[in-house]
Motif scaffolding. Structure first.
Motif, mmCIF file in Angstrom:
data_model
loop_
_atom_site.group_PDB
_atom_site.id
_atom_site.type_symbol
_atom_site.label_atom_id
_atom_site.label_comp_id
_atom_site.label_asym_id
_atom_site.label_seq_id
_atom_site.Cartn_x
_atom_site.Cartn_y
_atom_site.Cartn_z
ATOM 1 N N HIS A 192 0.756 -1.199 -0.121
ATOM 2 C CA HIS A 192 -0.071 0.086 -0.049
ATOM 3 C C HIS A 192 0.876 1.332 0.016
ATOM 4 O O HIS A 192 0.689 2.147 -0.777
ATOM 5 C CB HIS A 192 -1.060 0.045 1.413
ATOM 6 N N THR A 239 -2.794 1.602 -8.680
ATOM 7 C CA THR A 239 -3.714 2.159 -7.719
ATOM 8 C C THR A 239 -3.932 1.053 -6.644
ATOM 9 O O THR A 239 -3.492 0.108 -6.680
ATOM 10 C CB THR A 239 -5.136 2.664 -8.169
ATOM 11 N N SER A 240 -4.712 1.504 -5.545
ATOM 12 C CA SER A 240 -5.221 0.750 -4.263
ATOM 13 C C SER A 240 -5.690 -0.565 -4.746
ATOM 14 O O SER A 240 -5.755 -1.485 -4.229
ATOM 15 C CB SER A 240 -5.981 1.475 -3.254
ATOM 16 N N ASP A 241 -6.521 -0.670 -6.006
ATOM 17 C CA ASP A 241 -6.938 -1.897 -6.575
ATOM 18 C C ASP A 241 -5.846 -2.905 -6.960
ATOM 19 O O ASP A 241 -6.271 -3.959 -7.341
ATOM 20 C CB ASP A 241 -8.066 -1.435 -7.906
ATOM 21 N N ASP A 242 -4.804 -2.281 -7.238
ATOM 22 C CA ASP A 242 -3.649 -3.243 -7.609
ATOM 23 C C ASP A 242 -2.686 -3.773 -6.619
ATOM 24 O O ASP A 242 -1.917 -4.822 -6.943
ATOM 25 C CB ASP A 242 -2.910 -2.504 -8.646
ATOM 26 N N SER A 244 -3.264 -6.012 -4.101
ATOM 27 C CA SER A 244 -3.284 -7.480 -4.036
ATOM 28 C C SER A 244 -2.532 -8.244 -4.997
ATOM 29 O O SER A 244 -1.825 -8.983 -4.530
ATOM 30 C CB SER A 244 -4.901 -7.858 -3.758
ATOM 31 N N ASP A 245 -2.616 -7.808 -6.095
ATOM 32 C CA ASP A 245 -1.926 -8.339 -7.237
ATOM 33 C C ASP A 245 -0.285 -7.985 -7.110
ATOM 34 O O ASP A 245 0.223 -9.055 -7.052
ATOM 35 C CB ASP A 245 -2.356 -7.941 -8.677
#
Length: 266
Positions: A192, A239-242, A244-245
């Motif tokens: 993060h 972004t924060s959506d990435d 986990s990947d």
């Protein structure tokens, strides 16, 4: 009188040597005890030097601390084989992540630690006597792992520090020591942080210590540690959506490297 003390001293040392040879448990306790004593004494001697040279708490003290700790390996017969140090040569800040195995990790850390790099550690370390003092003077950033809110606030401050002071930050994403020869699932805080600051992630992998260090088996002997600094993983545009990947990608890459360095099948 002095001869008598010398004879008694020689007898004690001989007895300890015999016990270490006969009992793995005695060998382990004595070596760990000596390591702990070495940390305490060297911290106490190094702290005044840091204060005199740099005047207080600053990441610049890590150069002094690094020089001292790099001598520890000779006391314990440890050898380091390092590859990929050129991957630290990125412009600007970065997040460095590595596997976390034991209290011996400090020696491995100082073997490759780049300049202008601060570590993130648990808050409890601050109260570890002279050791706590020296890591405080070295600029270590302390996190209260029991408080998620507090940890997030600290990491937000770390992001600002990276940008303003142009430093790299070293994080153990497993969150705790793990001497199993494998990796624990990664916590996402470091990733993060990397995405938030748009800085690269540099993975560092140490081979498994289990062939020469295993508390459950009272094993602590000499050995070789392979270290590999992997190429930076860019986060620009993520972004924060990435997150986990990114975390999964780093975990898989580091796990594969850990098995390769440790000579075990993936």
């Amino acid at each position: 009188m002095e001869l008598g003390w010398l004879l008694w001293g020689a007898a004690v040392l001989l007895l300890l040597h015999v016990l270490m040879e006969l009992s793995p448990a005695v060998n382990f306790v004595l070596r760990i005890g000596f390591y702990s004593l070495l940390c305490v004494v060297c911290s106490a001697l190094t702290a005044p030097v840091c204060l005199l040279v740099n005047g207080g708490r600053t990441v610049k003290n890590m150069r002094i601390i690094k020089t001292v700790v790099k001598t520890f390996k000779y006391f314990f017969g440890l050898r380091f084989e390092v590859k990929g140090l050129e991957n630290f040569e990125v412009k600007g800040p970065a997040i460095i992540v590595s596997n976390h195995q034991s209290i011996l990790d400090m020696m491995g850390l100082m073997e490759v630690l780049p300049d202008d790099c601060v570590q993130v550690g648990k808050k409890e370390l601050m109260y570890a006597g002279t050791v706590g003092l020296i890591i405080y003077l070295g600029g270590v950033i302390f996190i209260n792992r029991k408080s998620t809110t507090s940890a997030k606030m600290v990491m937000a401050e770390v992001a600002k520090t990276m940008a303003t002071d142009n430093v790299k930050v070293w994080v153990y994403p497993e969150g705790t020591r793990n001497c199993t020869g494998d990796l624990l699932p990664f916590k996402k805080g470091a990733f993060h942080l990397a995405v938030q600051a748009q800085v690269p992630v540099i993975p560092v992998v140490y081979s498994s210590f289990t062939t020469f260090y295993n508390p459950k088996k009272n094993l602590f002997t000499s050995g070789k540690i392979k270290v590999e600094v992997l190429p930076p993983i860019e986060t620009k545009g993520l972004t924060s959506d990435d997150v986990s990947d990114l975390t999964d990608r780093c975990f898989c890459t580091m796990r594969e490297t850990l098995f390769r360095l440790s000579g075990r099948p993936s």
